[in-house]
Scaffold this active site. Structure first.
Site, PDB file in Angstrom:
ATOM      1  N   GLU A   1      -5.674   3.674   3.355  1.00 20.76           N
ATOM      2  CA  GLU A   1      -6.586   4.133   4.565  1.00 20.76           C
ATOM      3  C   GLU A   1      -7.907   4.588   4.264  1.00 20.76           C
ATOM      4  O   GLU A   1      -8.303   4.986   5.120  1.00 20.76           O
ATOM      5  CB  GLU A   1      -5.533   5.268   5.164  1.00 20.76           C
ATOM      6  CG  GLU A   1      -3.949   4.832   5.456  1.00 20.76           C
ATOM      7  CD  GLU A   1      -4.107   4.049   6.571  1.00 20.76           C
ATOM      8  OE1 GLU A   1      -4.891   4.104   7.449  1.00 20.76           O
ATOM      9  OE2 GLU A   1      -2.942   3.501   7.126  1.00 20.76           O
TER      10      GLU A   1
ATOM     11  N   ASP B   1       0.908  -0.983  -0.059  1.00 21.58           N
ATOM     12  CA  ASP B   1       0.128   0.042   0.135  1.00 21.58           C
ATOM     13  C   ASP B   1       0.901   1.182   0.015  1.00 21.58           C
ATOM     14  O   ASP B   1       1.961   1.282   0.609  1.00 21.58           O
ATOM     15  CB  ASP B   1      -0.982  -0.096   1.250  1.00 21.58           C
ATOM     16  CG  ASP B   1      -0.297  -0.504   2.325  1.00 21.58           C
ATOM     17  OD1 ASP B   1       1.035  -0.786   2.580  1.00 21.58           O
ATOM     18  OD2 ASP B   1      -1.061  -0.881   3.403  1.00 21.58           O
TER      19      ASP B   1
END
Length: 376
Positions: free
Chosen positions: A128, A69
């Site tokens: 997120e 990520d």
């Protein structure tokens, strides 16, 4: 002090944290670096603000995937780093700069010494929020390169460098954001009987939510509701017309998540009736549990323990949320914690991972991938 190539990459990335699906600088940095490696065996695709890279194997029978990520968090950095974030109010406070750097290191090793199987690297945006794993998984760009096995990691401040921690089966919880907007009738503080106070309504709602877990979830299961933010009102002598609650729900089982949401909806309906107001619930980003493939995880742990310098710990499941869980729904694989020995934890403005963990991770993951890439 001489800074290694990959530590410098981490520091470069640390300076430019970006919010989900706006990681344009990060994407360009990744593409520029890959451009220095490109050869006839490397293919690159762009997906939104993410990057997908394929390294063709010598004699491929399967596709091994690594996911990293790449997004940052809306946190004002307090590390004191010389290479601190140059984006005001943004920080790599969850280690995604390390995740990405390790991915680039593993990619470099794969290009330098190709294995039998194909390797696919997923540099994924928006972990997120609002969540990039599921749409990337469903994208046309990934369809023809979809891995048969996938792995991912997350830094762990509480573990020492040279350590990994994971377990078979459930590793991370199901998570869901929670937003509740209440709207009633405002008024003058001197005439409360002509209004219905949404701050009082919100207060009652917060209090009632505290019983959802204790009286609706099996005590042998685990779940938590956290209300992290309440807003409402304008000045001290006006009864608030509106209020808003923001929080999260975390459960270890899918069934508990469904039960908890059902109870929240019933309680909110009761608040509407009691305070003669309107309420809107929004669950925002929802992440599926991270459930590690038992056999692959067991094999990985055994390999790392017996054939690398890393120490392996069998951990317990955590209430952490990770959209990598969606990938593990579709593709056999696993996630593990990587020890980085930081005094401050994830999402903290002073998080300072030990950079020694970067090259240790690259080395042992390269060993694992080369080993796995020669097995059926």
């Amino acid at each position: 002090m001489v800074v290694s190539k990959f530590v410098q990459i981490r520091r470069d990335l640390h300076k430019i944290p970006e919010i989900g699906f706006k990681e344009w600088k990060t994407q360009q940095y990744i593409l520029d670096y890959i451009g220095t490696l490109s050869n006839e065996h490397v293919e690159v695709k762009v997906w939104r603000t993410g990057v997908i890279v394929k390294v063709k194997g010598r004699n491929p029978e399967k596709v091994i995937g690594y996911r990293a990520d790449i997004d940052g968090l809306p946190i004002t950095e307090e590390t004191g780093y010389e290479f601190a974030s140059v984006h005001e109010g943004m920080m790599h406070a969850c280690g995604h700069d390390l995740h990405t750097t390790i991915g680039l290191g593993l990619l470099t090793a794969a290009v330098t010494e190709r294995i039998d199987d194909d390797l696919v690297f997923l540099f994924q945006p928006a972990e997120e929020g609002p969540g990039g794993a599921l749409p990337m998984l469903e994208s046309e760009e990934l369809k023809e390169w979809k891995p048969n096995i996938i792995l991912g990691l997350h830094i762990a401040p509480e573990y020492p460098v040279g350590t990994i921690a994971t377990k078979e089966g459930l590793l991370f919880a199901n998570t869901s954001e929670l937003y509740v907007d209440l709207k009633g009738k405002g008024g003058h503080a001197a005439y409360p009987h002509t209004a219905n106070d949404m701050i009082v309504a919100a207060s009652h709602l917060v209090t009632q939510l505290q019983s959802v877990i204790s009286r609706n979830v099996n005590p042998l299961d685990s779940a938590v509701i956290t209300i992290g933010k309440i807003t409402g009102g304008t000045v001290q002598n006006i009864i608030a017309e509106k209020s808003r609650l923001e929080g999260t729900i975390r459960t270890l089982s899918v069934e508990s998540m469904s039960r908890v949401k059902s109870r929240i909806e019933a309680i909110v309906a009761g608040i509407e009736a009691s305070f003669q107001c309107e309420a809107v619930i929004d669950y925002g980003a929802m992440y599926h549990q991270v459930y590690n493939h038992e056999a692959l995880t067991r094999e990985f742990m055994q390999f790392v323990s017996e054939q690398t310098d890393m120490k392996v710990i069998t951990c317990t499941e955590a209430m952490t949320g990770e959209d990598f869980g969606y990938m593990l729904q579709e593709i056999p694989g696993f996630m593990f914690w990587l020890g980085v020995n930081s005094e401050y934890g994830l999402h903290h403005a002073k998080l300072k991972p030990d950079e020694e963990a970067i090259e240790k991770a690259i080395v042992f993951l390269d060993q694992y991938v080369k080993w796995k890439g020669t097995r059926k």
